[in-house]
Design an enzyme around this catalytic site. Structure first.
Site, PDB file in Angstrom:
ATOM      1  N   GLU A  27      -1.718  26.613 -15.272  1.00 43.35           N
ATOM      2  CA  GLU A  27      -0.771  26.837 -14.176  1.00 43.35           C
ATOM      3  C   GLU A  27       0.210  25.677 -14.093  1.00 43.35           C
ATOM      4  OE1 GLU A  27      -2.065  28.356 -10.207  1.00 43.35           O
ATOM      5  OE2 GLU A  27      -1.395  26.358  -9.555  1.00 43.35           O
ATOM      6  N   THR A  58       3.961  28.755 -10.589  1.00 40.36           N
ATOM      7  CA  THR A  58       3.886  29.011  -9.156  1.00 40.36           C
ATOM      8  C   THR A  58       5.286  29.228  -8.601  1.00 40.36           C
ATOM      9  OG1 THR A  58       3.941  26.661  -8.564  1.00 40.36           O
ATOM     10  CG2 THR A  58       1.781  27.657  -8.951  1.00 40.36           C
ATOM     11  N   HIS A  87       4.553  34.008 -10.655  1.00 39.89           N
ATOM     12  CA  HIS A  87       4.042  34.175  -9.287  1.00 39.89           C
ATOM     13  C   HIS A  87       5.154  34.754  -8.416  1.00 39.89           C
ATOM     14  CE1 HIS A  87       0.482  31.130  -9.397  1.00 39.89           C
ATOM     15  NE2 HIS A  87       0.768  31.524 -10.624  1.00 39.89           N
ATOM     16  N   GLY A 118       1.310  34.654   0.030  1.00 36.80           N
ATOM     17  CA  GLY A 118       1.945  33.351   0.206  1.00 36.80           C
ATOM     18  C   GLY A 118       1.614  32.726   1.540  1.00 36.80           C
ATOM     19  N   HIS A 162     -10.889  33.695   1.953  1.00 37.12           N
ATOM     20  CA  HIS A 162      -9.597  33.201   2.422  1.00 37.12           C
ATOM     21  C   HIS A 162      -9.750  32.635   3.828  1.00 37.12           C
ATOM     22  CE1 HIS A 162      -5.370  33.172   3.674  1.00 37.12           C
ATOM     23  NE2 HIS A 162      -5.064  33.239   2.383  1.00 37.12           N
ATOM     24  N   ASP A 171     -12.979  39.533   3.499  1.00 34.36           N
ATOM     25  CA  ASP A 171     -12.240  38.973   2.379  1.00 34.36           C
ATOM     26  C   ASP A 171     -12.486  39.782   1.104  1.00 34.36           C
ATOM     27  OD1 ASP A 171     -10.704  36.510   1.243  1.00 34.36           O
ATOM     28  OD2 ASP A 171     -12.448  36.686  -0.057  1.00 34.36           O
TER      29      ASP A 171
END
Length: 316
Positions: A27, A58, A87, A118, A162, A171
């Site tokens: 990433e 990202t 992303h 987000g 989360h 979740d």
């Protein structure tokens, strides 16, 4: 909005031949300035030699950061042999803007998108407010992308649950719904206890065996600074187990400044131990949060049996 050139899906890449005991991915983050962009590209070229299954970029919402994200992701597709995943976050975007962003990625041949709700800008743990002309949940974003062309979509998952979910059952249901909406895999938030990842996998398989068969890719960050990782965990709502905090605190020492060299050494050890356990438990891939540096991740990969020597000696 079909991408201009066909690209393999992430699931296809995970089943392709790979170096080492398991595929890995990386990433990246959108750089803030020219110096940061140069550093990013140095890391890109090193990782390119190591042949990751894919790399992700990202998403910086709003203004020049967003534009830089789209541009660099396109350059990764056009100028390297890497397979980029873009992303895309719903926060602060209308549906029209989201459609335009998906189109911008498609124009650059990018077929793989990670659909995320987000976090609120400024305070990631603050109240989440949907754009009045946008979408409320990542599940809706998955559906939207599916209507716009031939894309391969992934979503986020959360081993600890989360921080906005009232409990693990809720979740898990959210993740299953995202997968049912058409997501082909998920990438987890970074975590520090492999048991959390394994229990997430178990929950999804129990809730829906068909969706539970889709890859859940664990996110790993080789820790090089205790202060930084504490801050990142705080902002993401994740929890560092006390035994892990103790291990890194001991490495940091009692001085006014943490012993970065010792923390880094322990961080490489810890990431390697985590990766080895995940491999033993059948994780489909290891997703490394690189912070746009290659050395720490490369050291972990080397310990896992990947030949990294040539990659670490990239000509300037």
């Amino acid at each position: 909005m079909t991408p201009t050139a066909p690209a393999p899906s992430i699931v296809e890449r995970l089943s392709a031949p790979h170096r080492g005991p398991v595929p890995f991915s990386v990433e990246f983050m959108p750089p803030r300035d020219a110096e940061g962009e140069a550093r990013l590209w140095r890391a890109v070229r090193i990782f390119e030699r190591l042949s990751p299954a894919f790399v992700s970029m990202t998403y910086g919402a709003g203004g020049s950061t967003r534009d830089r994200t789209v541009r660099i992701t396109g350059e990764l597709a056009a100028q390297t042999t890497l397979l980029p995943v873009a992303h895309l976050t719903a926060v602060n975007h209308s549906i029209a803007e989201l459609r335009a962003l998906v189109g911008a990625y498609a124009d650059q041949g990018i077929a793989n998108i990670l659909a995320l709700r987000g976090d609120p800008p400024g305070d990631p743990l603050g109240e989440w407010i949907a754009h009045p002309e946008g979408v409320e949940y990542a599940e809706e974003l998955v559906h939207l992308i599916d209507t716009l062309g031939d894309f391969h979509v992934g979503v986020a998952s959360f081993p600890e649950g989360h921080h906005r979910a009232p409990d693990l059952e809720h979740d898990t249901r959210n993740l299953v719904n995202k997968l049912r909406a058409g997501a082909e895999y998920s990438i987890t938030q970074m975590f520090f206890d492999v048991e959390d990842y394994l229990r997430l996998r178990d929950r999804v398989q129990a809730a829906d065996p068909e969706q539970g068969a889709k890859p859940i890719i664990p996110g790993i960050m080789p820790v090089t600074s205790l202060a930084s990782i504490k801050r990142m965990a705080e902002l993401s709502g994740s929890v560092i187990p006390p035994k892990v905090v103790e291990r890194f605190t001991k490495a940091a020492g009692d001085g006014p400044e943490e012993d970065r060299a010792t923390v880094r050494a322990v961080g490489i050890d810890f990431a390697t131990e985590t990766a080895e356990r995940l491999i033993a438990e059948g994780a489909p891939c290891l997703h490394f949060c690189s912070l746009n540096f290659a050395k720490a991740t490369s050291e972990v990969l080397g310990r896992l049996g990947v030949d990294v020597d040539a990659a670490l000696h990239v000509p300037a």
